[in-house]
Design a protein around this motif. Structure first.
Motif, PDB file in Angstrom:
ATOM      1  N   MET A   1      40.217  33.962  57.187  1.00 23.58           N
ATOM      2  CA  MET A   1      41.257  34.247  56.153  1.00 23.58           C
ATOM      3  C   MET A   1      40.779  35.796  55.469  1.00 23.58           C
ATOM      4  N   PHE A   2      41.564  36.568  54.878  1.00 23.81           N
ATOM      5  CA  PHE A   2      41.285  37.560  54.215  1.00 23.81           C
ATOM      6  C   PHE A   2      41.024  37.202  52.539  1.00 23.81           C
ATOM      7  N   LEU A   3      40.248  37.886  52.165  1.00 23.90           N
ATOM      8  CA  LEU A   3      39.745  37.788  50.693  1.00 23.90           C
ATOM      9  C   LEU A   3      40.123  38.973  49.978  1.00 23.90           C
ATOM     10  N   PHE A   4      41.272  39.121  49.148  1.00 27.67           N
ATOM     11  CA  PHE A   4      41.460  40.342  48.423  1.00 27.67           C
ATOM     12  C   PHE A   4      42.040  39.938  46.995  1.00 27.67           C
ATOM     13  N   ARG A   5      41.794  40.917  45.907  1.00 24.76           N
ATOM     14  CA  ARG A   5      41.881  40.498  44.687  1.00 24.76           C
ATOM     15  C   ARG A   5      43.250  41.573  44.538  1.00 24.76           C
ATOM     16  N   ILE A   6      44.259  41.148  43.930  1.00 24.78           N
ATOM     17  CA  ILE A   6      45.521  41.977  43.677  1.00 24.78           C
ATOM     18  C   ILE A   6      45.160  42.918  42.482  1.00 24.78           C
ATOM     19  N   PRO A   7      45.906  43.998  42.393  1.00 24.22           N
ATOM     20  CA  PRO A   7      45.711  44.966  41.300  1.00 24.22           C
ATOM     21  C   PRO A   7      45.675  44.336  39.752  1.00 24.22           C
ATOM     22  N   GLU A   8      46.654  43.456  39.703  1.00 21.23           N
ATOM     23  CA  GLU A   8      46.828  42.701  38.306  1.00 21.23           C
ATOM     24  C   GLU A   8      45.601  42.071  37.909  1.00 21.23           C
ATOM     25  N   CYS A   9      44.614  41.449  38.935  1.00 21.91           N
ATOM     26  CA  CYS A   9      43.434  40.638  38.794  1.00 21.91           C
ATOM     27  C   CYS A   9      42.679  41.729  38.318  1.00 21.91           C
ATOM     28  N   VAL A  10      42.560  42.728  38.994  1.00 19.41           N
ATOM     29  CA  VAL A  10      41.297  43.719  39.274  1.00 19.41           C
ATOM     30  C   VAL A  10      41.538  44.380  37.740  1.00 19.41           C
ATOM     31  N   ARG A  11      42.616  44.645  37.297  1.00 16.46           N
ATOM     32  CA  ARG A  11      42.846  45.351  35.971  1.00 16.46           C
ATOM     33  C   ARG A  11      42.393  44.395  34.958  1.00 16.46           C
ATOM     34  N   ARG A  12      42.542  42.966  35.214  1.00 14.66           N
ATOM     35  CA  ARG A  12      42.026  42.101  34.030  1.00 14.66           C
ATOM     36  C   ARG A  12      40.762  41.841  34.033  1.00 14.66           C
ATOM     37  N   SER A  13      40.147  41.660  34.988  1.00 13.35           N
ATOM     38  CA  SER A  13      38.804  41.822  35.148  1.00 13.35           C
ATOM     39  C   SER A  13      37.975  42.979  34.903  1.00 13.35           C
ATOM     40  N   SER A  14      38.681  44.242  35.206  1.00 14.08           N
ATOM     41  CA  SER A  14      37.878  45.384  34.631  1.00 14.08           C
ATOM     42  C   SER A  14      37.838  45.517  33.242  1.00 14.08           C
ATOM     43  N   GLN A  15      38.872  45.246  32.537  1.00 19.82           N
ATOM     44  CA  GLN A  15      38.928  45.127  31.024  1.00 19.82           C
ATOM     45  C   GLN A  15      38.068  44.195  30.374  1.00 19.82           C
ATOM     46  N   ASP A  16      37.754  43.069  31.213  1.00 20.33           N
ATOM     47  CA  ASP A  16      36.714  42.166  30.650  1.00 20.33           C
ATOM     48  C   ASP A  16      35.374  42.719  30.800  1.00 20.33           C
ATOM     49  N   SER A  17      35.331  43.624  32.204  1.00 17.63           N
ATOM     50  CA  SER A  17      33.947  43.887  32.301  1.00 17.63           C
ATOM     51  C   SER A  17      33.610  45.177  31.201  1.00 17.63           C
ATOM     52  N   ILE A  18      34.712  45.856  31.011  1.00 12.12           N
ATOM     53  CA  ILE A  18      34.395  47.117  29.806  1.00 12.12           C
ATOM     54  C   ILE A  18      33.970  46.623  28.530  1.00 12.12           C
ATOM     55  N   CYS A  19      34.907  45.718  28.045  1.00  8.64           N
ATOM     56  CA  CYS A  19      34.318  44.835  26.917  1.00  8.64           C
ATOM     57  C   CYS A  19      33.060  44.441  26.825  1.00  8.64           C
ATOM     58  N   SER A  20      32.403  43.808  27.762  1.00  4.78           N
ATOM     59  CA  SER A  20      31.181  43.351  27.903  1.00  4.78           C
ATOM     60  C   SER A  20      30.118  44.013  28.474  1.00  4.78           C
TER      61      SER A  20
END
Length: 1087
Positions: free
Chosen positions: A716-735
């Motif tokens: 199986m391929f494991l790929f994070r869609i752009p919506e999830c990437v944006r959400r996680s990147s915003q969380d990482s920038i905040c912390s």
């Protein structure tokens, strides 16, 4: 304006508002219908404009209010999606349908009842030679004990398996009227008509029959209960109700029983205690008999009911017994025989001789808030099931009624018809919350189990008649599709578990279906059979749309389909399906708009021979086809030398066993896993086919080795869609500051990761630099999110779970933790954002892992964590699915069942095909299916275990360096001999003890090869250790011998002393032959 005109005006206003709501609702239905027709036509609708169920339900709530039920709206939405041209009535949104079926038919089915009367269990009273009846039953939840007291004096304690743990017989002339458990004193209290019995049920031997009798009492005692107050230690308060209408608060202490028993020399069976020596307070609250008394901890009040019509029920705090202040009184005709309190509904339910159940608010005693009518005889007992919000009432005719306290409706009526005329009366009833069982006491003990407990724990889960081959989840319809080997397709509602429709023999008589898939919109699904045929179906109605017939020259089962995938299409009304055959062929099937026949338009060439004998990469020659076809025509570009090597045949099976497809912007990939363990990646963007992984000796044909040892069962391929990437990147920038500060002390721990990578790939350098570069790239791209290339995860026959990059780098190799290790993995699944990874194995275990942080570069393997592992089936799991919004895990097995589990705890929720509907909103008791006896295992983090290992306290050891620095002169001044068993604290050996020093390097040893010592001891290594500089003051074994020897040396120096001879005689007399082991512990070494 008078009141009548105002009422008419308000009614007219409500009608106008409802008409306006109907207009808005019709517009919503019309807009949704047009959109569903366009989706069926194949038109692309942006995700922001698409009306899914959640948007539709929110719009309906906005129009009609929050009172609209979710289930009714879902049925309406499903009907609208399945047939947009059908007629709709606004009444259906409120759950009203025109049907000819009997609505009570399903309710009267025994399998849908609350209690399964047919599975009733009966226990006959043992140990009584006279005719006896159970007068009182008490359940002790914290100990899971059941206490029963019979009228003739037999008190019995049952354990959780309803087996007799202990019992005693009270030899009293009066009948027992009630009993309860003393929580602080750990004893059982029972009341007779004139006495109070206190029995230590945990006593052993002859004292087991010993109990205390407290008497006399002023009135005839009718009922008893214990006040469970946690702040009291070694003391319990008992509430007593008698025939004079008095409520007595009676206090018993541990000293009242333990001390008196200890002072008694002769152990009698009974000890009589005077009731005047106990603290008791009583107050008259009723003008008739007190029938029932209970303490309600939630209200911190006690309640007592009586046959008095004026003071029928009294609900007050314990302080009102001590004073004469007014109390809360509830009046009802002919009084009350029993009552109970429902915590969640906050109501008190009473019942008596007027045959009516009344619901009271605890603070409103003037009028009941509701009435339940239906009993034809006097109500004698009332209990409640707080979890299910049920009230069970019992009449004198042994008729049980189960009520829903929220809807005030009757759910079940059953009658205990067993027994003769003398067995009509039931004196006690209690509901066991721990085991979901209603227990009654008459001349026997009857136990009525809950239907759901029998269905969930006793009945074997049964979804299909044969093993399940396929399970799919439609996230847009919230429905589950299952297919068995007998070629039966069933579609189920996820929230209720009800079957929507089924299809028999979809590909023809006795043709087994082997695979299926659902398209992205959820309106279509395709099925494949073992004869190679493919059919396209409408998911909502189950109607066949297109089919691919069987080829003329096909050999049986050679073209059996293993996997199907819907491919993305940019052309209207055209469908493309990627299929994997059992012989390893991968082909593409096209379905045109006006053609009902599916045709094969593309086939993937076999690159395995060239990868086996040639290079690891083979380039492709691509040729673009018509617009909209996902993959181009490809040809292998092979050198002549490589093509000549491929003529040699190999007996190893290299067929493709599993594939996966990945189509997104910038990627057009197909990955395959073979039977011999190879991973092959087809990249149509770069026009190449590459071997990602090849096990060692995968082409060897050793007959002693298992040929399936390298097989890849799922990929199986494991790929994070752009919506999830944006959400996680915003969380990482905040912390970001927290992340930077947390990475500092963990730098030393990161070396383990780099060492592991070099061991796997054989690289000694550049691992840490690659990780640092990846982390820098991640911080640089935090503002502008760029999609990362997908990862690969494989499930292997050897039980390992491996994750790879597209370049073939092994990121993680894990053997999942289960009860038995190295179990073959069969299936994989992940959620839309790749936070959860699920795996199923051959023995029915489900492995749940958290990969949310691992997916992000630099792919630290420490962030890959296994959270849970539980056994879902007794046989192989075929498919596992994770439902994100419900936090459920669906499992399908070859045992023929599809089961639901809670993903956070691994608790069993039910199975598709059970008679009882699902109740996923309610947290159920922890239960297991009848074929599973293993509890879920929660995997803890490794850091916690390492921290615990470092906290161990090691014993003291002998420190030789410290022993060298100490002087033995202090021992010369000790003249008095030590006391027996007394340790001489200033003895030099004990002062030399210290905590161990952890060696950072191992001692160097050499082999002696001493033949005289023997073959075993002659081969043991001898370690060189530094010896002390002088053995002069090394103590002898034995403190007395050491003291005498030191005194002898002191006297030798002073030979001119007058008493030298006598001193030497005492030395000889007191000297005990000892062994000096100094030469053994510290061998001399040649300098």
């Amino acid at each position: 304006m008078d009141a009548r005109d105002e009422k008419r005006f308000n009614l007219a206003l409500q009608i106008n508002n409802f008409k306006a709501s109907l207009v808005d609702f019709n517009k919503l239905v019309e807009h949704t219908t047009i959109q569903k027709k366009e989706e069926r036509a194949g038109l692309f609708i942006p995700k922001e404009e698409a009306i899914d169920y959640d948007k539709f339900y929110a719009s309906v709530q906005q129009i009609f209010g929050p009172e609209v039920k979710n289930q009714d709206v879902k049925c309406f939405y499903r009907k609208l999606c399945n047939n947009p041209d059908a007629d709709f009535d606004w009444c259906e949104i409120f759950g009203y349908f025109s049907t000819d079926e009997d609505p009570l038919a399903s309710q009267m089915d025994e399998e849908n009842m609350v209690f399964l009367v047919s599975r009733k269990q009966r226990i006959v009273i043992a140990g009584s030679r006279r005719r006896d009846v159970i007068k009182c039953i008490v359940k002790v939840p914290q100990l899971d004990l059941l206490i029963t007291a019979s009228q003739k004096g037999l008190i019995t304690v049952f354990n959780s398996q309803m087996r007799v743990q202990t019992n005693t017989s009270v030899t009293d002339t009066s009948w027992i009227t009630g009993c309860d458990y003393l929580g602080q004193l750990k004893r059982i209290v029972a009341t007779t008509e004139r006495t109070i019995i206190v029995w230590d049920y945990k006593a052993q031997g002859s004292s087991q029959e010993h109990y205390f009798v407290i008497k006399p009492m002023d009135h005839c005692l009718l009922c008893v209960c214990v006040v469970p107050l946690a702040d009291q230690l070694c003391r319990d308060d008992i509430l007593l109700g008698d025939d004079g209408g008095f409520v007595t608060r009676f206090t018993v202490n541990s000293d009242d029983f333990g001390l008196k028993q200890a002072k008694t020399k002769k152990k009698l069976q009974t000890q009589v205690l005077d009731s005047k020596n106990f603290k008791s307070i009583k107050r008259k609250l009723h003008n008739d008999w007190v029938m029932k008394i209970r303490f309600v901890p939630a209200l911190n009040c006690f309640g007592s009911c009586s046959l008095d019509s004026v003071h029928s029920l009294v609900l007050e705090s314990l302080k009102r017994i001590e004073d004469n202040l007014p109390v809360r009184e509830f009046a009802m005709p002919r009084g009350a025989n029993s009552f109970c309190y429902c915590l969640k509904a906050n109501v008190i339910v009473t019942g008596g001789d007027d045959k009516v159940l009344r619901l009271w608010h605890p603070n409103i005693s003037t009028k009941p808030v509701g009435k339940l009518v239906g009993h034809m005889f006097s109500i004698t007992e009332i209990v409640n099931n707080e979890k299910e919000q049920h009230v069970i009432s019992l009449s004198s005719a042994k008729v049980f009624r189960v009520w829903d306290i929220q809807t005030l409706s009757v759910l079940q009526v059953f009658h205990d018809s067993q027994g003769g005329p003398g067995d009509m009366q039931i004196y006690a009833m209690v509901y066991d919350t721990n085991h979901g069982m209603l227990i009654t006491g008459s001349s026997v003990i009857d136990m009525y189990p809950l239907t759901r407990m029998i269905q969930d724990t006793k009945q074997v889960p049964h979804t299909h008649e044969r093993e399940v081959n396929v399970m799919l989840y439609n996230k847009y319809f919230h429905q589950v599709l299952t297919i068995c080997s007998e070629s039966v397709i069933k579609v189920w509602e996820l929230e209720t578990g009800l079957q929507i429709y089924h299809i028999l023999d979809p590909h023809g008589f006795s043709i087994e279906l082997t695979c299926a898939t659902i398209n992205d919109s959820g309106f279509l699904f395709a099925t494949g059979a073992y004869n190679g045929t493919v059919k396209l179906w409408d998911f909502g109605s189950g109607q066949e749309m297109k089919m691919m017939p069987e080829g003329k020259d096909w050999v049986e089962e050679e073209h059996a389909l293993l996997r199907l995938f819907f491919l993305k299409s940019q052309v209207k009304q055209q469908h493309y399906i990627l299929a994997l055959e059992r012989n390893g062929t991968v082909k593409m099937i096209q379905g045109k708009e006006d053609d009902i026949i599916l045709t094969v338009i593309w086939e993937l060439p076999n690159a395995m021979p060239y990868l086996q004998y040639g290079s690891h990469i083979v380039h492709l020659k691509t040729k673009e086809r018509a617009v909209g076809i996902p993959f181009p025509d490809v040809e292998l570009i092979v050198q002549k030398s490589i093509s000549q090597q491929t003529t040699y045949s190999s007996t190893t099976n290299t067929d493709v066993n599993c594939i996966d497809v990945f189509q997104t912007e910038g990627f057009n990939l197909i990955v395959s896993g073979t039977l011999n363990g190879m991973i092959i990646l087809w990249n149509f963007i770069t026009a190449s086919v590459k071997e990602i992984y090849r096990p060692e000796d995968c082409f060897s044909t050793d007959p002693e080795l298992d040929p399936k040892r390298f097989r890849i069962n799922d990929i199986m391929f494991l790929f994070r869609i752009p919506e999830c990437v944006r959400r996680s990147s915003q969380d990482s920038i905040c912390s970001s500051t927290q992340c930077d500060s947390s990475k500092g002390p963990q730098s030393s721990k990161g070396s383990k990761q780099s060492i592991h990578d070099t061991e796997v790939k054989g690289e000694q350098t550049d691992t840490g630099s690659e990780h640092q570069a990846g982390s820098k790239k991640q911080t640089a791209s935090a503002s502008s999110v760029e999609p990362q290339p997908p990862l690969l995860v494989t499930a292997h026959e050897d039980g390992h779970l491996r994750l790879w990059t597209l370049e073939g780098k092994l990121l993680k190799d894990m053997l999942p933790f289960t009860k038995h290790s190295a179990i073959s993995l069969t299936t994989l699944y992940t959620d839309s954002c790749c936070r959860i990874l699920l795996a199923g194995n051959m023995e029915g275990h489900v492995i749940l892992c958290n990969i949310g942080s691992f997916i992000d570069p630099p792919h630290d393997e420490k962030k890959f964590k296994q959270l849970l592992s539980w056994r879902a089936h007794s046989l192989e799991i075929v498919q596992v699915i994770y439902v994100e919004d419900k936090q459920l895990v669906l499992t399908a097995s070859i045992d023929g069942s599809v089961r639901l589990w809670n993903s956070t705890s691994g608790h069993y929720c039910g199975y598709f095909g059970q008679r009882r509907t699902f109740d996923l909103s309610q947290i159920s008791d922890f239960i297991l299916p009848c074929d599973v006896n293993e509890y879920p295992v929660e995997i803890k983090e490794e850091s916690k275990f390492t921290e615990k290992k470092q906290k161990y306290e090691y014993p003291l050891i002998f420190d030789r360096e410290r022993w060298k620095k100490m002087s033995s002169m202090s021992l010369l001044f000790k003249r008095s001999p030590p006391n027996p068993f007394e340790v001489q604290h200033d003895f030099k050996f004990f002062k030399s003890l210290s905590s161990p020093k952890i060696r950072r390097y191992a001692l160097e040893g050499f082999m002696t090869e001493n033949r005289e010592a023997g073959i075993v001891f002659g081969s043991l290594p001898i370690y060189r250790v530094p010896s002390p500089t002088s053995l002069r003051f090394l103590p002898l074994i034995g403190s007395e011998a050491q003291r005498d020897s030191l005194e002898g040396v002191h006297l030798k120096k002073k030979s001119t002393h007058g008493h030298g001879g006598s001193r030497r005689k005492s030395l000889k007399r007191n000297f005990v032959p000892q062994i000096n082991l100094a030469s053994s512990f510290f061998p001399t070494t040649n300098k």
